[in-house]
Design a protein around this motif. Sequence first.
Motif, PDB file in Angstrom:
ATOM      1  N   ARG A 168      96.219 -36.718  34.409  1.00 16.44           N
ATOM      2  CA  ARG A 168      94.991 -37.511  34.472  1.00 16.44           C
ATOM      3  C   ARG A 168      95.251 -38.953  34.902  1.00 16.44           C
ATOM      4  O   ARG A 168      94.359 -39.794  34.817  1.00 16.44           O
ATOM      5  CB  ARG A 168      94.294 -37.489  33.103  1.00 16.44           C
ATOM      6  N   SER A 169      96.479 -39.215  35.377  1.00 16.48           N
ATOM      7  CA  SER A 169      96.855 -40.584  35.755  1.00 16.48           C
ATOM      8  C   SER A 169      96.648 -40.891  37.224  1.00 16.48           C
ATOM      9  O   SER A 169      97.004 -41.972  37.695  1.00 16.48           O
ATOM     10  CB  SER A 169      98.323 -40.837  35.374  1.00 16.48           C
ATOM     11  N   GLY A 170      96.116 -39.931  37.973  1.00 16.79           N
ATOM     12  CA  GLY A 170      95.752 -40.188  39.360  1.00 16.79           C
ATOM     13  C   GLY A 170      96.930 -40.197  40.315  1.00 16.79           C
ATOM     14  O   GLY A 170      97.968 -39.584  40.074  1.00 16.79           O
ATOM     15  N   ALA A 171      96.768 -40.921  41.426  1.00 19.92           N
ATOM     16  CA  ALA A 171      97.737 -40.910  42.521  1.00 19.92           C
ATOM     17  C   ALA A 171      98.823 -41.974  42.369  1.00 19.92           C
ATOM     18  O   ALA A 171      99.593 -42.207  43.301  1.00 19.92           O
ATOM     19  CB  ALA A 171      97.016 -41.097  43.849  1.00 19.92           C
ATOM     20  N   TRP A 172      98.882 -42.623  41.225  1.00 16.41           N
ATOM     21  CA  TRP A 172      99.956 -43.587  40.993  1.00 16.41           C
ATOM     22  C   TRP A 172     101.308 -42.879  40.977  1.00 16.41           C
ATOM     23  O   TRP A 172     101.410 -41.701  40.646  1.00 16.41           O
ATOM     24  CB  TRP A 172      99.760 -44.321  39.667  1.00 16.41           C
ATOM     25  N   ARG A 173     102.358 -43.612  41.294  1.00 17.45           N
ATOM     26  CA  ARG A 173     103.722 -43.084  41.255  1.00 17.45           C
ATOM     27  C   ARG A 173     104.514 -43.836  40.197  1.00 17.45           C
ATOM     28  O   ARG A 173     104.174 -44.964  39.846  1.00 17.45           O
ATOM     29  CB  ARG A 173     104.383 -43.211  42.633  1.00 17.45           C
ATOM     30  N   PRO A 174     105.577 -43.216  39.649  1.00 18.79           N
ATOM     31  CA  PRO A 174     106.370 -43.904  38.620  1.00 18.79           C
ATOM     32  C   PRO A 174     106.860 -45.265  39.124  1.00 18.79           C
ATOM     33  O   PRO A 174     107.341 -45.372  40.251  1.00 18.79           O
ATOM     34  CB  PRO A 174     107.541 -42.945  38.373  1.00 18.79           C
ATOM     35  N   HIS A 175     106.738 -46.282  38.290  1.00 19.99           N
ATOM     36  CA  HIS A 175     107.186 -47.610  38.689  1.00 19.99           C
ATOM     37  C   HIS A 175     108.707 -47.608  38.826  1.00 19.99           C
ATOM     38  O   HIS A 175     109.422 -47.052  37.993  1.00 19.99           O
ATOM     39  CB  HIS A 175     106.759 -48.653  37.653  1.00 19.99           C
ATOM     40  N   ARG A 176     109.207 -48.242  39.894  1.00 21.44           N
ATOM     41  CA  ARG A 176     110.639 -48.205  40.164  1.00 21.44           C
ATOM     42  C   ARG A 176     111.465 -48.810  39.023  1.00 21.44           C
ATOM     43  O   ARG A 176     112.617 -48.412  38.803  1.00 21.44           O
ATOM     44  CB  ARG A 176     110.945 -48.941  41.461  1.00 21.44           C
ATOM     45  N   ALA A 177     110.869 -49.739  38.281  1.00 20.96           N
ATOM     46  CA  ALA A 177     111.599 -50.342  37.165  1.00 20.96           C
ATOM     47  C   ALA A 177     111.828 -49.336  36.032  1.00 20.96           C
ATOM     48  O   ALA A 177     112.733 -49.512  35.212  1.00 20.96           O
ATOM     49  CB  ALA A 177     110.829 -51.550  36.639  1.00 20.96           C
ATOM     50  N   PHE A 178     111.017 -48.285  36.007  1.00 21.31           N
ATOM     51  CA  PHE A 178     111.120 -47.290  34.944  1.00 21.31           C
ATOM     52  C   PHE A 178     112.159 -46.220  35.260  1.00 21.31           C
ATOM     53  O   PHE A 178     112.676 -45.561  34.355  1.00 21.31           O
ATOM     54  CB  PHE A 178     109.747 -46.644  34.735  1.00 21.31           C
ATOM     55  N   LEU A 179     112.497 -46.050  36.533  1.00 18.76           N
ATOM     56  CA  LEU A 179     113.371 -44.952  36.942  1.00 18.76           C
ATOM     57  C   LEU A 179     114.772 -45.004  36.331  1.00 18.76           C
ATOM     58  O   LEU A 179     115.305 -43.966  35.922  1.00 18.76           O
ATOM     59  CB  LEU A 179     113.465 -44.902  38.471  1.00 18.76           C
TER      60      LEU A 179
END
Length: 324
Positions: A168-179
């Motif tokens: 349900r979070s849409g078309a956003w992608r994981p933030h690079r800082a989180f990877l």
Amino acid sequence: MSERSVLRLADDVALSVETWGPADAKVTVVLLHGWCLNRRTWHHQIAALQKMGEAAPRIIAFDARGHGRSGSTRLGSATLGQLGDDLSEILRRYAPEGPVVLAGHSMGGMTIMEYAHGHPEEFAQRVAGLLFVSTTAEGTAHTRYGLPARLATLMRAGETLGAGLLARSGAWRPHRAFLPALRPALRWLLFGDDYEDAALQMTMKSVGRTTLRSIGGFRTSIGEQQRLDTLARLGDVPAAVLVGDRDRLTPPPCAECIAEALPGTELTVFPGAGHMLILERHAEVSAILTTIVERAGASTSGERRRRTRRARKAATASPSGKAA
């Protein structure tokens, strides 16, 4: 050199497609990547296929909807059945004639099964070879994450809950800082005893290019798929099934069931390897794939016609008039 293009589907999703080799090659190979990955994970096998000289096939690799450079998908279309239909459209547009070898890793293998299920006659007419890598035909029936049963049940419950939230979070992608925080978990979940750091880095980048909707949205369809009956009706297609004995997502029982259902399939279990076989054991996977391509090149149109007739009979025998 490769050619890159965009295929816009009926629901307006744009697929990013890359091809190598002439359109009139004797055989076409289509490479299908896994969940949360993209077509670049096949780069070792692409290089090996290009070195086959005069027998080199045309190669097609594309990013599934919601993955890599392809466009986002609606949540209702984040299903394996839709991916099977997308594969049919890829073949129609990029390889309308001649024998085809389909190679699928993880979700890519499940996509092939959905294509066979949803388009049985087309499958029988076109497909002359199959490679299933680290995949399953039974959803999460055998998935234990390498954990004791009770812990595996808890982890599955947490994964299912998390997937629902991400969907349900849409078309956003994981933030690079989180990877970087995901690195230990991905290494444990996806890789075996011996791997190259570049393989892990590529995997992390692939996850980072997958939309949150796709990361969560495909989980239900993947968990529920049941396609052993479909495999049993495919007949004598040259096929191989590969799995690592440290695969925590699709462990050896998944591959064993596929090999039992699909007549004549060669099963190979790689000691010490995990889920990312196409990167961990790329030379061995490439060698098996090139052998399948060589066999497909020697196949006859008569063999494919016989498979087509069997597919028609199977569809007619189904109560609904369609393949079950």
